[in-house]
Design an enzyme around this catalytic site. Structure first.
Site, PDB file in Angstrom:
ATOM      1  N   GLY A 173       0.827  -1.207   0.000  1.00 60.35           N
ATOM      2  CA  GLY A 173       0.000   0.000   0.000  1.00 60.35           C
ATOM      3  C   GLY A 173       0.855   1.246   0.000  1.00 60.35           C
ATOM      4  N   GLY A 174       0.358   2.271   0.688  1.00 63.34           N
ATOM      5  CA  GLY A 174       1.058   3.550   0.727  1.00 63.34           C
ATOM      6  C   GLY A 174       2.446   3.445   1.350  1.00 63.34           C
ATOM      7  N   GLY A 408      24.248  10.566 -30.155  1.00 63.03           N
ATOM      8  CA  GLY A 408      23.671  11.143 -28.942  1.00 63.03           C
ATOM      9  C   GLY A 408      24.178  10.462 -27.683  1.00 63.03           C
ATOM     10  N   ALA A 409      24.413   9.159 -27.782  1.00 63.31           N
ATOM     11  CA  ALA A 409      24.893   8.423 -26.610  1.00 63.31           C
ATOM     12  C   ALA A 409      26.282   8.896 -26.191  1.00 63.31           C
ATOM     13  CB  ALA A 409      24.904   6.934 -26.907  1.00 63.31           C
TER      14      ALA A 409
END
Lengths: 521, 129
Positions: A173-174, A408-409
Site C-alpha cells: 500500500g502507501g 547522442g549516446a
C-alpha cells in the site's frame, strides 16, 4: 539507595524488559519460524556491538476505537534510536512485526519522524528496516497522516543524508512510498515483498491470478521493475550489505566521501587490458574486467546488479577514494542505452553528485536502442534524464572511452561538453556520429545500390567503410579538437584515473541560483 | 767539458764522411723512404683483408649501409622472438606441461610486444582530504 528508589529502578528494568519482548514470546517464535529476525535482532546485527541507544521505548498509541485502548504495547511496534556502523553514527528505525503486524500508527509515525529529524539535524544516515502490514486501520486517517509526515521527511532528507531502506517483510500500500523515496532499497528473497495492491485486490480488479512473490518479491523488483537496488539471499546478508554500502558513503552532503587506506598501488599496470578489446568491433567483451582492473583491490559494490544489465553502476575505491562507477556493458545488448539503463544510471549519477562522490565513467556505447517499444516508452525523456544528471553534476568527472562512443549516446555519457573534467580515450576508441556501416549506408547507399555486380558493390562498400574508419573511427579526431584530453594506453588506465581524481580533489563548481531544477521526470 | 768533446768528435766524423762519401745522405733518405712506404702499403693490405672477410654482412655504399641498418633492426625483433621460441621449445622438451608453455608464451610476448606508452606511475599530488 532508598527502598522506594530501588522499587522504581526495578520497575524501569521490568518495563524495559517487557518492551524488549515486543508482541511477546509466542509472536517472536512465529517470526523465527518464518525464517525472520525480530526488529531488535536486526538492529543488533546491523550496528556496532553495544552502540545502540533506543529512543521512545515507552511510547504507546492513543487510539480508542475497536477496543484498541486495551491493546497497548510499549514502543508501539517500532524500535527507533541511534547507533554506529564502523564507528560512524547512524539513525535507525526497525518495524516490529510482532506488535500488531508492525502496522503504522500515529505514534509509530511520530517515533519514526523523530529519528528522521535527528538524522537530518546531525548529518547522519537514516536507515529504515521495514516489516509492516501497512497502515493501522483502527486509527483511520491518523495513520495516513503518519505516512504523510514520514514521506515529507524522506523528501526533505533526500540529498542531505543518505537514506537506506531494508525491506525485511511485507511492505504494501502507501507504505511502499517511503522506500521508493529513499536512496537505496534492499530486499530479502522469499521473505519480503512490496506492492501497492496485493494479489487478492489484483484478482478482484483485473482477474489476474498472481502470487505475492510474482507480484512484488525481491526477484521481481531487482530484475524487472528496478525498485530494489539489491536482493539479498538472507536477512543477515541484507544487513551486511547495508554496512558495506555505508562504507562508501559520506554521513551527509556536508562531508567528503570517506577515504580508505589501501595497499593497492595507484601505479599498478594491467597488461591484460591491452588485449581486452577484440579486433572485431561487433564482438563483445566483459566490462567487469576493466572495472576490476581499475579499482582498488578489484573490489566493486554493484548497484542494480540484475536490472538493466547493459549499464553497470556501483561503488568502488580508487587510490583510497570512494568513487561511483558508471560503465556500459558491451556483453549485454552491446552496451546500448535504453529506457531502463538511462533511468538506472541517471539516478545513480544524481546520488553520487548529491553526496560528493566523484564519478568514473567507462564508455563503450553504440547508441540508443531504437524501435517503437522504446519510442512509445519515452526513450527521449528517459535518455534526457541521464544527460541532465551528468550535465548537472558538479563532482569530479573522469571519463574513459574504451571503444564505441557514437552519436547522442556519446554526448550523454559524460562528454567534455557536459562539463566532463578529464576525458581519456583508449587507442581503440571510435568517437563519431555513427559507426562505419551506418554512415556508409547513408553517404554512399545510392552508389552502392547502383552497382549491378554484387562483388563490385561489396568492394565499394568496403572501400568506403575503410575510408570512413580511417577518418573518424579513432580517438585522434576528437583529440585534435580537445574533446579528449589524452589518449592513454589501456594498461595505464588505473594510474591515469587515480591521478586524475587527485588532480580534481579540490574541484568547486556552482550551479546558477534557482529554486530547484526541472529535470525531465 | 765532456759534452764539448762529444760534439767535437761528431763534427770530426761528419767531416770525414763528407770527404769519403759525398752522396751517402741520398742512400739514407732512400732507405728510410722505403720503410715508410712499405708500412703505408701494409695498412691498405690489412684493410682489404678486413673488408674481404666481412663484406657479406655489411656491403659498402651509403644506400646499402642504410638498408643493412634497417635489416638489422627488423632482424633483431625476429631474432628475439626466435630466442623466446627456442627457450619455450627447450622448456617444453625438458618438462612437458602447461607451465613451460606459459613461460614460453610470456617470453614471446615480452620480446615481441614490449612497446609501451611511458608513465611515471607516481602521484606527486599531496592529498586533500
Amino acid at each position: 539507595m532508598t527502598g522506594k528508589q530501588s522499587e522504581r529502578i526495578a520497575q524501569l528494568v521490568g518495563r524495559r524488559g517487557k518492551a524488549a519482548l515486543g508482541g511477546g514470546p509466542k509472536r517472536i517464535e512465529a517470526q523465527h519460524a518464518k525464517g525472520k529476525m525480530t526488529a531488535r535482532e536486526r538492529l543488533a546485527a546491523l550496528l556496532d556491538e553495544g552502540s545502540f541507544e533506543e529512543y521512545d521505548m515507552f511510547m504507546q498509541h492513543r487510539c480508542t476505537h475497536f477496543g484498541m485502548e486495551n491493546n497497548k504495547v510499549d514502543g508501539d511496534g517500532v524500535v527507533t534510536g541511534c547507533g554506529t556502523v564502523d564507528g560512524r553514527p547512524v539513525y535507525v528505525y526497525a518495524q516490529d512485526f510482532t506488535v500488531s503486524g508492525g502496522s503504522l500508527s500515529e505514534t509509530q509515525a511520530r517515533k519514526i519522524c523523530k529519528v528522521q529529524d535527528l538524522a537530518m539535524r546531525n548529518g547522519a544516515p537514516c536507515i529504515a528496516l521495514n516489516d509492516s502490514g501497512g497502515a493501522r486501520i483502527q486509527e483511520g486517517v491518523c495513520a495516513l497522516a503518519g505516512y504523510g509526515e514520514i514521506f515529507q521527511r524522506n523528501i526533505l532528507a533526500s540529498g542531505v543524508v543518505p537514506q537506506i531502506s531494508g525491506i525485511f517483510g511485507p511492505c504494501a500500500g502507501g507504505a511502499v512510498y517511503s522506500p521508493a523515496l529513499t536512496d537505496f532499497n534492499i530486499m530479502v528473497q522469499d521473505t519480503s515483498y512490496m506492492f501497492l495492491t496485493g494479489p487478492a485486490v489484483v484478482k478482484s480488479v483485473t482477474g489476474e491470478v498472481v502470487s505475492q512473490e510474482e507480484l512484488g518479491g525481491a526477484q521481481v523488483h531487482s530484475t524487472k521493475s528496478g525498485v530494489a537496488h539489491f536482493a539479498a539471499a538472507s536477512e543477515q546478508e541484507g544487513l551486511d550489505l547495508i554496512r558495506r554500502l555505508l562504507s562508501f558513503l559520506p554521513s551527509s552532503n556536508r562531508e567528503a566521501a570517506p577515504f580508505r587506506e589501501t595497499a593497492d598501488p595507484p601505479g599498478r599496470v594491467d597488461d591484460s587490458l591491452n588485449e581486452l578489446i577484440p579486433d572485431n568491433p561487433n564482438k563483445a567483451y566483459d566490462m567487469y574486467k576493466v572495472i576490476g582492473s581499475i579499482v582498488d583491490d578489484g573490489e566493486f559494490l554493484e548497484v542494480h546488479k540484475s536490472w538493466a544489465k547493459n549499464i553497470i553502476v556501483g561503488f568502488a575505491h580508487c587510490n583510497g577514494r570512494s568513487v561511483g562507477v558508471v560503465a556500459n556493458q558491451p556483453a549485454v545488448l552491446a552496451g546500448v542505452l535504453d529506457i531502463n539503463a538511462s533511468r538506472k544510471a541517471a539516478r545513480f549519477v544524481r546520488f553520487c553528485d548529491a553526496f560528493n562522490i566523484p564519478l568514473v565513467t567507462l564508455v563503450d556505447v553504440p547508441g540508443f536502442l531504437c524501435g517503437t517499444q522504446q519510442e512509445y516508452g519515452g526513450i527521449i525523456t528517459n535518455g534526457a534524464k541521464l544527460l541532465y544528471a551528468y550535465g548537472e553534476a558538479t563532482v569530479p568527472k573522469v571519463t574513459v572511452t574504451l571503444r564505441k562512443s557514437y552519436g547522442g549516446a556519446h554526448i550523454v555519457m559524460s562528454c567534455k561538453q557536459l562539463r566532463g573534467d578529464i576525458n581519456y580515450a583508449w587507442p581503440s576508441a571510435n568517437i563519431a556520429v555513427m559507426g562505419a556501416d551506418g554512415a556508409v549506408e547513408i553517404l554512399y547507399g545510392k552508389e552502392i545500390k547502383a552497382e549491378t555486380d554484387p562483388a563490385r558493390a561489396s568492394a565499394l562498400r568496403q572501400e568506403k567503410k575503410d575510408e570512413y574508419d580511417a577518418l573518424f573511427c579513432n580517438p585522434y579526431e576528437a583529440a585534435s579538437y580537445g574533446y579528449i584530453d589524452d589518449i592513454i594506453e589501456p594498461r595505464n588506465t588505473r594510474f591515469r584515473v587515480c591521478r586524475a581524481l587527485e588532480q580534481l580533489a579540490g574541484k568547486r563548481q556552482e550551479l546558477p541560483a534557482k529554486k530547484h531544477d526541472n529535470l525531465p521526470l | 767539458m765532456t759534452t764539448t768533446l762529444v760534439l767535437l768528435d761528431v763534427a770530426a766524423k761528419a767531416a770525414r764522411m763528407a770527404q769519403q762519401d759525398p752522396y751517402g745522405w741520398i742512400m739514407t733518405l732512400v732507405a728510410v723512404s722505403v720503410v715508410f712506404l712499405t708500412l703505408f702499403l701494409l695498412q691498405y693490405c690489412y684493410r682489404f683483408i678486413g673488408w674481404a672477410s666481412t663484406r657479406e654482412e655489411a656491403p659498402t655504399g651509403v644506400h646499402s649501409q642504410k638498408a643493412a641498418r634497417r635489416k638489422d633492426a627488423a632482424g633483431k625483433a625476429g631474432a628475439e622472438t626466435e630466442v623466446a621460441a627456442a627457450i619455450a621449445t627447450a622448456l617444453s622438451l625438458e618438462a612437458s606441461g602447461e607451465v613451460p608453455a606459459v613461460i614460453g608464451l610470456a617470453l614471446d610476448r615480452y620480446f615481441s610486444e614490449s612497446v609501451h606508452d611511458k608513465e611515471s606511475y607516481i602521484i606527486t599530488i599531496k592529498r586533500k582530504y
